[in-house]
Design an enzyme around this catalytic site. Structure first.
Site, PDB file in Angstrom:
ATOM      1  N   TYR A   1      -2.632  -0.572  10.267  1.00 15.29           N
ATOM      2  CA  TYR A   1      -2.535  -0.890   8.837  1.00 15.29           C
ATOM      3  C   TYR A   1      -1.175  -0.464   8.279  1.00 15.29           C
ATOM      4  O   TYR A   1      -0.487  -1.240   7.610  1.00 15.29           O
ATOM      5  CB  TYR A   1      -3.673  -0.176   8.108  1.00 15.29           C
TER       6      TYR A   1
ATOM      7  N   SER B   1       0.844  -1.195   0.000  1.00 15.60           N
ATOM      8  CA  SER B   1       0.000   0.000   0.000  1.00 15.60           C
ATOM      9  C   SER B   1       0.872   1.235   0.000  1.00 15.60           C
ATOM     10  O   SER B   1       2.032   1.192   0.428  1.00 15.60           O
ATOM     11  CB  SER B   1      -0.891  -0.003   1.247  1.00 15.60           C
TER      12      SER B   1
END
Length: 345
Positions: free
Chosen positions: A179, A166
């Site tokens: 995350y 990501s």
């Protein structure tokens, strides 16, 4: 060498390289692809698109009902598919599923480490368990499948491992700390492993998407002022120009897989943020701090459980729902297409 000859040589070298890349990119048909987190969202779209190329696909996830529905949807397109309930944080479960795939299709040629979880909320409302859960899924859940398939790939002298990380693994974002921590770890593992595999026939491909319209906001977990956290996250994940169409993202990931690319950052905003942070990391942090103070909700002092987005949405008032339906319509459409598969009949 004269300037003109040097230029011709450089052009020829570049053309030759591109020709080799195209040659490598043309032949994935028949390759066995294993995708973790493949029952919905990006993982499902990747499974569908690999299958359309003639690849046998294996998908795993933790929800049996969603897997069954995903399997039926793939089989409706004449895909060769096997599914398995598997927690990628558990090496034994991963090893068992990889063995089942080998029995059905032969050894895994392409592994896509896609399983993920998103937790949204200020750090004051997060527990250690939240960070452990993120690391279990998005770091150990990358390491375990990689360890399961890598020995066979090395023995054959070929294979590709695609790690879906990501932009949050390059630039840490407020209210997404579990995350981002897990994605930073996954990026470090992916880049280091590519270096170790150089010259051994196994390509490690790091994919760093920005915001994608997968409908993931309904399955994200929210803490703090849940309604406000859900609203900002949903709008960011659904706005055009800011977020990327998941089918377009899948096409780019498959193209990078074909070429054995080192890294692909998906979407122009993500590329710009990554470049800017690399150039001026202190300025980026200050910008994130300003967003945190001026835009994002403050912490809620109450101890609370994480609540999935689908439940948060049900508690919103009519005005908040109307706002989301207006400004996050594309995200809502993605939800209908690629999430909540267990509700489709």
């Amino acid at each position: 060498m004269e300037a003109g000859n040097l230029l011709s040589f450089a052009v020829g070298l570049a053309a030759g390289y591109l020709g080799i890349q195209r040659f490598r990119a043309d032949d994935l048909s028949g390759k066995t692809v294993l995708i973790t987190g493949g029952s919905k969202g990006l993982g499902f779209v990747l499974a569908r698109d690999f299958a359309r190329m003639g690849c046998p696909v294996a998908i795993c996830a933790r929800d049996e009902e969603e897997l069954d529905i995903a399997r039926r949807r793939l089989e409706d397109e004449d895909a060769q598919v096997v599914t398995g309930v598997c927690d990628v944080a558990d090496q034994a479960q991963v090893d068992r599923f990889v063995g089942e795939v080998a029995e059905a299709f032969g050894p895994v040629d392409i592994l896509v480490n896609n399983a993920g979880i998103i937790q949204v909320g200020p750090v004051e409302n997060l527990d250690v368990d939240d960070f452990e859960m993120a690391m279990d899924t998005m770091f150990w859940g990358v390491l375990h499948p990689t360890r399961a398939v890598l020995p066979q790939m090395l023995a054959r002298g070929e294979g590709r491992i695609v790690n879906i990380t990501s932009i949050g693994g390059k630039v840490s974002v407020p209210h997404l700390l579990p995350y981002c921590c897990a994605k930073f770890a996954a990026v470090g593992f992916s880049e280091g492993l590519r270096a170790e595999m150089a010259g051994r026939g196994v390509d490690i491909i790091t994919i760093a998407p920005g915001l994608m319209r997968t409908g993931s906001h309904v399955n994200a977990l929210f803490k703090g002022k849940r309604d406000e956290e859900f609203t900002w996250f949903s709008m960011g994940a659904g706005l055009p120009m800011i977020s990327m169409n998941v089918e377009r993202a899948a096409r780019r990931i498959i193209a990078a897989t074909k070429r054995g690319s080192a890294e692909r950052v998906l979407s122009a905003p993500a590329k710009l943020l990554s470049w800017f942070h690399g150039l001026l990391p202190g300025t980026t942090t200050k910008m994130m701090g300003a967003i945190n103070r001026l835009v994002l909700p403050s912490a809620d002092g109450a101890h609370q459980r994480a609540e999935p987005g689908s439940e948060v949405y049900d508690t919103l008032d009519d005005d908040a729902r109307s706002l989301l339906d207006t400004f996050a319509a594309l995200g809502q459409k993605a939800t209908e297409q690629f999430q909540n598969l267990s509700r489709r009949r």
